[in-house]
Design an enzyme around this catalytic site. Structure first.
Site, PDB file in Angstrom:
ATOM      1  N   ASP A   1       0.846  -1.192   0.000  1.00  0.00           N
ATOM      2  CA  ASP A   1       0.000   0.000   0.000  1.00  0.00           C
ATOM      3  C   ASP A   1       0.882   1.243   0.000  1.00  0.00           C
ATOM      4  OD1 ASP A   1      -1.740   2.083   0.434  1.00  0.00           O
ATOM      5  OD2 ASP A   1      -2.616   1.285   2.272  1.00  0.00           O
TER       6      ASP A   1
ATOM      7  N   GLU B   1      29.911  11.851   2.401  1.00  0.00           N
ATOM      8  CA  GLU B   1      30.644  11.583   3.640  1.00  0.00           C
ATOM      9  C   GLU B   1      29.623  11.369   4.762  1.00  0.00           C
ATOM     10  OE1 GLU B   1      33.243  14.839   4.429  1.00  0.00           O
ATOM     11  OE2 GLU B   1      34.146  14.811   2.438  1.00  0.00           O
TER      12      GLU B   1
ATOM     13  N   GLU C   1      28.719  11.306   8.420  1.00  0.00           N
ATOM     14  CA  GLU C   1      29.011  11.661   9.802  1.00  0.00           C
ATOM     15  C   GLU C   1      27.859  11.188  10.681  1.00  0.00           C
ATOM     16  OE1 GLU C   1      31.682  15.690   8.983  1.00  0.00           O
ATOM     17  OE2 GLU C   1      29.579  15.891   9.527  1.00  0.00           O
TER      18      GLU C   1
ATOM     19  N   GLU D   1      35.468  12.037  14.357  1.00  0.00           N
ATOM     20  CA  GLU D   1      35.256  13.419  13.912  1.00  0.00           C
ATOM     21  C   GLU D   1      35.483  14.379  15.089  1.00  0.00           C
ATOM     22  OE1 GLU D   1      34.828  15.815  11.976  1.00  0.00           O
ATOM     23  OE2 GLU D   1      34.930  14.797  10.036  1.00  0.00           O
TER      24      GLU D   1
ATOM     25  N   GLU E   1      33.098   9.438  11.339  1.00  0.00           N
ATOM     26  CA  GLU E   1      32.825   9.532   9.899  1.00  0.00           C
ATOM     27  C   GLU E   1      33.289   8.271   9.196  1.00  0.00           C
ATOM     28  OE1 GLU E   1      34.678  11.938   6.135  1.00  0.00           O
ATOM     29  OE2 GLU E   1      33.921  13.186   7.776  1.00  0.00           O
TER      30      GLU E   1
ATOM     31  N   HIS F   1      28.346  15.698   3.498  1.00  0.00           N
ATOM     32  CA  HIS F   1      28.906  16.451   2.379  1.00  0.00           C
ATOM     33  C   HIS F   1      28.907  15.556   1.143  1.00  0.00           C
ATOM     34  CE1 HIS F   1      31.505  18.051   5.920  1.00  0.00           C
ATOM     35  NE2 HIS F   1      30.298  18.599   5.933  1.00  0.00           N
TER      36      HIS F   1
ATOM     37  N   ARG G   1      35.815  25.620   4.367  1.00  0.00           N
ATOM     38  CA  ARG G   1      34.672  24.887   4.896  1.00  0.00           C
ATOM     39  C   ARG G   1      33.540  25.803   5.349  1.00  0.00           C
ATOM     40  NH1 ARG G   1      38.937  21.505   5.341  1.00  0.00           N
ATOM     41  NH2 ARG G   1      38.494  19.266   5.200  1.00  0.00           N
TER      42      ARG G   1
ATOM     43  N   GLU H   1      32.492  19.806  -3.501  1.00  0.00           N
ATOM     44  CA  GLU H   1      31.537  19.193  -2.581  1.00  0.00           C
ATOM     45  C   GLU H   1      30.498  20.206  -2.157  1.00  0.00           C
ATOM     46  OE1 GLU H   1      32.868  18.013   1.278  1.00  0.00           O
ATOM     47  OE2 GLU H   1      34.181  19.733   1.537  1.00  0.00           O
TER      48      GLU H   1
ATOM     49  N   ARG I   1      28.257  21.157   0.897  1.00  0.00           N
ATOM     50  CA  ARG I   1      28.489  20.869   2.309  1.00  0.00           C
ATOM     51  C   ARG I   1      27.239  20.946   3.185  1.00  0.00           C
ATOM     52  NH1 ARG I   1      33.299  20.458   4.304  1.00  0.00           N
ATOM     53  NH2 ARG I   1      32.768  21.441   6.289  1.00  0.00           N
TER      54      ARG I   1
END
Length: 474
Positions: free
Chosen positions: A53, A133, A135, A212, A220, A269, A340, A359, A361
């Site tokens: 369903d 990645e 985390e 991390e 990670e 990321h 970053r 990337e 982020r």
């Protein structure tokens, strides 16, 4: 080479399989499953499918909600977490029709395949490679309660700095100092190594795993680059393996973006690059950061649509408690090399032409990976189609720390949405790019927005313990 029914039956025989577990994905990107005894499987299962369903999976369909799940034999893997020998198989949802069933266009696996087909039709590329990645946190204990007379949450992990007076062995990690910390402070090394071995066993090659920044059990795991549709399947399996291996070790895993106050949050990321006939589309020795004009246009599409993308890449109210300054999470709409604090980072270490990439982020793993990755591709293709140059639009490059700017300078920058409601508003106003080539059905977008708005209303109505601290005695 695609797996045949004979190959599949040999896999069953060689491993003494007793059960076949069909894993279906709901609209939120969570596994549901239906299991049949192995003797119930036959070639007709590949055409007749397994009934379910769709309305209970969050899909609002005009047709009757009775659907069939058609297994994809190429996804079959042995499930290590079942005591009874079990084969796990993913697949696609189909609408029951005559003379042949037709794909449910809202089903996530169908959408990611439609996005790849649209990419090929544009002629820009034939393959998108991505690397998410992962985390996550590992806790020894966690519990919560949401009652009219009691609203609480409590969690614990032995290495956390708050346990310095009770752990007794001195193996405590200082606040925000856990990045790459070694044993004996890395308490869960063996658990994570087993996670990676399980991933390798089901055909997901792993680059590495490590602690991390967050001292309260943040880690990670990073796989290798893979084709987008296959990586969407792999994302589901990676999360499944992490959750189940943690349980095996007496712990609990969470991908919740911000589970611990004042600690680093969990992102996902997403690195990306395009190939055409095996050749890199994003590489140019003379371009900024050695990226081609096509790569810049792709980034331009992502940055133009980033607010609406956030509804699909960060679809929880908790997501936006991670996207705040001070924790290496992006808050600014822009791109840069090795920075970053911008939402798009170009890794300086990716020097080979076939590895040049960038990337995104902001995403986190509360997303439905099929919808997330498809939306990223569609935004990038829109940028290429309309030649959206990120530099000409004032989105960078920001090759400096965006967190250190003055308030006056920060006011000139574009910011990510600060709430799920704001992201949903953006998606409501900006979703035509997702519908190009018929990839995202408008009904799915409207249903997704309505469902998430209901979540926001529910969360907004609940008093928060911090509100008692702030307002109780006023």
């Amino acid at each position: 080479m695609k797996r045949t029914v004979k190959d599949f039956m040999n896999l069953i025989k060689d491993n003494d399989i007793k059960m076949i577990d069909f894993k279906i994905v709901d609209i939120n990107g969570q596994y549901r499953h239906v299991t049949i005894p192995v003797q119930q499987f036959s070639e007709s299962t590949l055409t007749d499918g397994i009934g379910f369903d769709a309305s209970n999976y969050g899909y609002a369909v005009v047709e009757k909600s009775d659907m069939v799940f058609i297994p994809d034999l190429d996804t079959a893997v042995i499930d290590s977490f079942c005591e009874v020998p079990t084969l796990s198989v993913a697949g696609n949802a189909m609408i029951i029709d005559y003379p042949a069933n037709r794909p449910l266009d809202q089903y996530p696996r169908n959408i990611v395949q439609a996005a790849e087909n649209y990419m090929r039709e544009t002629g820009v590329a034939d393959t998108m490679l991505i690397l998410p990645e992962f985390e996550f946190h590992l806790f020894d204990n966690v519990g919560w309660e949401v009652q009219p007379n009691s609203i609480s949450m409590e969690l614990d992990v032995s290495q956390a700095p708050w346990n310095s007076a009770v752990e007794g062995k001195g193996r405590i990690v200082p606040h925000q100092k856990a990045y790459h910390i070694a044993k004996p402070f890395d308490h869960t090394y063996d658990c994570r190594s087993e996670m990676c071995l399980e991933m390798e066993k089901v055909g997901i090659p792993i680059k590495y795993h490590h602690p991390e920044v967050g001292s309260s059990g943040q880690f990670e795991i990073e796989p290798m680059l893979g084709e987008m549709s296959k990586m969407a399947d792999a994302t589901m399996m990676i999360k499944y393996i992490i959750h189940n291996t943690a349980a095996k070790y007496g712990m609990t895993a969470t991908f919740m973006p911000k589970p611990v106050y004042k600690e680093a949050g969990n992102g996902m990321h997403v690195h990306m690059l395009l190939l055409k006939n095996g050749e890199p589309v994003f590489s140019d020795d003379d371009g900024y950061a050695h990226l081609s004009k096509t790569a810049h246009y792709f980034m331009g599409g992502l940055l133009k649509h980033i607010s609406s993308l956030c509804a699909l890449t960060n679809p929880s109210t908790n997501s936006f408690k991670r996207l705040v300054p001070g924790f290496e999470a992006p808050v600014t709409v822009g791109y840069a090399t090795s920075n970053r604090s911008a939402v798009i980072r170009i890794p300086a270490y990716a020097k080979q032409p076939n590895m040049r990439r960038f990337e995104l982020r902001n995403p986190d793993a509360t997303c439905n990976p099929y919808l997330c990755y498809s939306a990223i591709l569609m935004a990038g293709l829109d940028g290429i189609k309309n030649q959206i140059d990120p530099h000409e639009n004032g989105w960078g490059p920001y090759d400096f720390n965006l967190y250190s700017l003055s308030d006056e300078e920060k006011a000139k920058l574009h910011a990510l949405p600060t709430s799920l409601e704001a992201a949903l508003d953006a998606l409501e106003a900006d979703h035509e790019y997702l519908m190009a080539g018929g990839v995202f059905p408008e009904m799915l977008i409207k249903n997704f927005i309505a469902s998430k708005r209901q979540e926001c209303r529910e969360m907004a109505a609940i008093p928060h313990p911090a509100e008692f601290a702030k307002y109780y005695n006023i």
